[in-house]
Design an enzyme around this catalytic site. Structure first.
Site, PDB file in Angstrom:
ATOM      1  N   TRP A 156     -11.696  -4.830   0.738  1.00 45.85           N
ATOM      2  CA  TRP A 156     -10.905  -6.055   0.832  1.00 45.85           C
ATOM      3  C   TRP A 156     -11.436  -6.939   1.955  1.00 45.85           C
ATOM      4  O   TRP A 156     -11.148  -6.684   3.125  1.00 45.85           O
ATOM      5  CB  TRP A 156      -9.433  -5.715   1.096  1.00 45.85           C
ATOM      6  CG  TRP A 156      -8.809  -4.927  -0.006  1.00 45.85           C
ATOM      7  CD1 TRP A 156      -8.247  -5.441  -1.142  1.00 45.85           C
ATOM      8  CD2 TRP A 156      -8.654  -3.509  -0.101  1.00 45.85           C
ATOM      9  NE1 TRP A 156      -7.772  -4.433  -1.928  1.00 45.85           N
ATOM     10  CE2 TRP A 156      -8.006  -3.230  -1.323  1.00 45.85           C
ATOM     11  CE3 TRP A 156      -9.012  -2.437   0.720  1.00 45.85           C
ATOM     12  CZ2 TRP A 156      -7.706  -1.944  -1.733  1.00 45.85           C
ATOM     13  CZ3 TRP A 156      -8.715  -1.159   0.300  1.00 45.85           C
ATOM     14  CH2 TRP A 156      -8.065  -0.922  -0.918  1.00 45.85           C
ATOM     15  N   HIS A 177      -3.818  -8.215  -1.527  1.00 47.66           N
ATOM     16  CA  HIS A 177      -3.336  -7.691  -2.805  1.00 47.66           C
ATOM     17  C   HIS A 177      -1.808  -7.659  -2.808  1.00 47.66           C
ATOM     18  O   HIS A 177      -1.177  -7.684  -1.752  1.00 47.66           O
ATOM     19  CB  HIS A 177      -3.900  -6.288  -3.091  1.00 47.66           C
ATOM     20  CG  HIS A 177      -3.789  -5.319  -1.947  1.00 47.66           C
ATOM     21  ND1 HIS A 177      -4.367  -4.091  -1.964  1.00 47.66           N
ATOM     22  CD2 HIS A 177      -3.149  -5.401  -0.745  1.00 47.66           C
ATOM     23  CE1 HIS A 177      -4.104  -3.448  -0.830  1.00 47.66           C
ATOM     24  NE2 HIS A 177      -3.369  -4.228  -0.086  1.00 47.66           N
ATOM     25  N   ARG A 203      -8.834 -13.613  -0.565  1.00 48.34           N
ATOM     26  CA  ARG A 203      -9.909 -12.824   0.046  1.00 48.34           C
ATOM     27  C   ARG A 203     -11.036 -13.716   0.519  1.00 48.34           C
ATOM     28  O   ARG A 203     -11.242 -14.801  -0.021  1.00 48.34           O
ATOM     29  CB  ARG A 203     -10.453 -11.794  -0.950  1.00 48.34           C
ATOM     30  CG  ARG A 203      -9.461 -10.684  -1.169  1.00 48.34           C
ATOM     31  CD  ARG A 203     -10.011  -9.515  -1.909  1.00 48.34           C
ATOM     32  NE  ARG A 203      -8.898  -8.745  -2.454  1.00 48.34           N
ATOM     33  CZ  ARG A 203      -9.001  -7.831  -3.380  1.00 48.34           C
ATOM     34  NH1 ARG A 203     -10.180  -7.525  -3.877  1.00 48.34           N
ATOM     35  NH2 ARG A 203      -7.940  -7.187  -3.819  1.00 48.34           N
ATOM     36  N   GLN A 217      -2.308 -11.484  -8.647  1.00 43.27           N
ATOM     37  CA  GLN A 217      -2.200 -10.083  -9.033  1.00 43.27           C
ATOM     38  C   GLN A 217      -0.794  -9.769  -9.510  1.00 43.27           C
ATOM     39  O   GLN A 217       0.151 -10.537  -9.291  1.00 43.27           O
ATOM     40  CB  GLN A 217      -2.530  -9.173  -7.847  1.00 43.27           C
ATOM     41  CG  GLN A 217      -4.001  -8.920  -7.674  1.00 43.27           C
ATOM     42  CD  GLN A 217      -4.269  -7.780  -6.700  1.00 43.27           C
ATOM     43  OE1 GLN A 217      -3.368  -7.293  -6.029  1.00 43.27           O
ATOM     44  NE2 GLN A 217      -5.516  -7.362  -6.627  1.00 43.27           N
ATOM     45  N   VAL A 260      -3.279   5.869  -3.408  1.00 47.28           N
ATOM     46  CA  VAL A 260      -2.863   6.663  -4.576  1.00 47.28           C
ATOM     47  C   VAL A 260      -3.669   7.959  -4.648  1.00 47.28           C
ATOM     48  O   VAL A 260      -4.786   8.034  -4.153  1.00 47.28           O
ATOM     49  CB  VAL A 260      -3.046   5.865  -5.895  1.00 47.28           C
ATOM     50  CG1 VAL A 260      -1.921   4.874  -6.087  1.00 47.28           C
ATOM     51  CG2 VAL A 260      -4.388   5.163  -5.939  1.00 47.28           C
ATOM     52  N   ALA A 314       1.888   3.446  -8.867  1.00 51.29           N
ATOM     53  CA  ALA A 314       1.573   2.078  -8.427  1.00 51.29           C
ATOM     54  C   ALA A 314       0.445   1.593  -9.313  1.00 51.29           C
ATOM     55  O   ALA A 314      -0.473   2.346  -9.648  1.00 51.29           O
ATOM     56  CB  ALA A 314       1.146   2.076  -6.971  1.00 51.29           C
TER      57      ALA A 314
HETATM   58  N1  DAH Z   1      -4.465  -3.376  -4.736  1.00 51.31           N
HETATM   59  C1  DAH Z   1      -5.669  -2.986  -5.433  1.00 51.31           C
HETATM   60  C2  DAH Z   1      -6.707  -4.085  -5.283  1.00 51.31           C
HETATM   61  O1  DAH Z   1      -6.379  -5.168  -4.972  1.00 51.31           O
HETATM   62  C3  DAH Z   1      -5.391  -2.751  -6.873  1.00 51.31           C
HETATM   63  C4  DAH Z   1      -4.581  -1.517  -7.059  1.00 51.31           C
HETATM   64  C5  DAH Z   1      -5.191  -0.304  -7.126  1.00 51.31           C
HETATM   65  C6  DAH Z   1      -3.194  -1.599  -7.099  1.00 51.31           C
HETATM   66  C7  DAH Z   1      -4.472   0.845  -7.270  1.00 51.31           C
HETATM   67  C8  DAH Z   1      -2.443  -0.436  -7.248  1.00 51.31           C
HETATM   68  C9  DAH Z   1      -3.113   0.799  -7.311  1.00 51.31           C
HETATM   69  O2  DAH Z   1      -1.118  -0.443  -7.287  1.00 51.31           O
HETATM   70  O3  DAH Z   1      -2.370   1.890  -7.449  1.00 51.31           O
HETATM   71  O4  DAH Z   1      -7.855  -3.859  -5.485  1.00 51.31           O
END
Ligand code: DAH
Length: 347
Positions: A156, A177, A203, A217, A260, A314
């Site tokens: 990120w 995110h 970003r 998102q 996760v 998630a």
């Molecule tokens: N937040 C991650 C991104 O921006 C995407 C993401 C990945 C969201 C895994 C989730 C997750 O909820 O479980 O790249």
């Protein structure tokens, strides 16, 4: 000289009284008082006069000047009043027909898509939750198991705000995110939890056809007892089939995200080649549309939820990516370009 003064007086008083517009009066003012105006040039000849005559002419000259100035001023007021009276007599027809074609606006494709998603997930019991777009390092990273020096931060590229924080965790940033909502949701609600979060993320990207500094998102936070990857697979299929069509195939592929465990990348079958492999999918036959996974026990703990009792899912796709796939759009930047020809295609 006295005669000349009288003649100028007569000539210009007459012209002033006959004039009908402010423009005409401005012209007359210049003829009289301008650089080579009749009154301006008069005193030049005074010096040639004998003393006696000069004494007489002085006051006459002053009177002439004042008289003409006053006459112009009064006439200006008259002319203005006349033109107001004329305007009062006219009326504006607001019903008048013109050639201008009326244009009907439309909801931006990203908003249309958000409405569609909200409807889809409301049906299966999810509620909308709003998280701030300016957030702390804590909610965006630290509490999601991504400490400051963790190499995963490289995923990120972050835009920080120069807010002179007392600690790193108070550092402000533009959320990278919608996962920044996870801890807030866990802390605010008691399980079972079914929440969805939609909105802008930011970003520090090198911008190209597939990357933008601002994008949208969608995040699902689903916490209950006994959830498993089967529920995740179901959610992914429910979503992608509803949005991209019933014949869409979905696959989950192991992928690392610090918040996760296990984590997955969710792929939809490439709609351009139906899985055969083409330029758009880089020959793979599948396109990644979301990241997801079972919420990490540490994240649940950070949110005050006991991971021995509860499990969590998630799940977070990028909206533009899916719209690109759905409509065969090859440049992400079009969404925020304000290009009406592009936007009107979504009527
Ligand atoms: N937040 C991650 C991104 O921006 C995407 C993401 C990945 C969201 C895994 C989730 C997750 O909820 O479980 O790249």
């Amino acid at each position: 000289m006295e005669e000349k003064i009288a003649q100028i007086q007569k000539e210009y008083l007459e012209k002033i009284s006959q004039s009908t517009s402010l423009k005409e009066l401005d012209g007359l003012f210049l003829d009289i008082f301008g650089k080579n105006g009749a009154v301006t040039l008069l005193p030049k000849d005074f010096s040639k006069l004998p003393e006696d005559a000069r004494k007489k002419v002085g006051p006459l000259f002053n009177t002439l000047k004042q008289e003409l100035e006053k006459a112009i001023e009064l006439k200006r007021v008259d002319v203005r009043e006349e033109s107001y009276k004329k305007l009062e007599g006219e009326s504006l027809d607001l019903n008048e027909k013109t050639d201008v074609k009326s244009r009907i606006g439309l909801i931006h494709p990203l908003d249309q898509f958000e409405h569609e998603i909200v409807e889809l997930f409301s049906k299966i019991g999810f509620q909308q939750y709003d998280a701030p777009q300016i957030d702390t390092d804590d909610f965006n990273f630290e509490l999601l198991n991504i400490p400051a020096e963790h190499p995963a931060r490289d995923l990120w590229d972050t835009l920080y705000i120069d807010n002179k924080p007392q600690t790193t965790s108070n550092k402000l940033l533009l959320r990278t995110h919608t996962s920044n909502a996870q801890i807030r949701i866990l802390r605010e609600y008691k399980p079972p939890i079914r929440m969805m979060v939609l909105g802008r993320c930011f970003r520090h990207e090198n911008i190209d056809a597939r990357h933008e500094h601002t994008f949208d998102q969608f995040e699902i936070v689903y916490v209950d007892k006994n959830l498993s990857m089967a529920n995740l697979q179901y959610l992914s299929e429910y979503f992608l089939k509803s949005v991209l069509g019933e014949d869409t195939k979905v696959r989950l592929r192991p992928k690392y995200y610090p918040f996760v465990e296990p984590g997955v990348g969710i792929d939809g079958i490439c709609i351009f080649c139906k899985g055969k492999g083409c330029k758009v999918c880089g020959g793979v036959g599948w396109l990644e549309v979301a990241g997801a996974g079972m919420m990490h026990p540490q994240v649940l703990k950070n949110g005050g939820v006991d991971p021995k009792i509860y499990t969590g899912i998630a799940w977070g796709p990028g909206l533009e990516r899916i719209l690109m796939l759905k409509h065969g759009i090859n440049d992400l930047r079009l969404f925020r370009s304000g290009n009406l020809r592009f936007l009107e295609k979504f009527k």
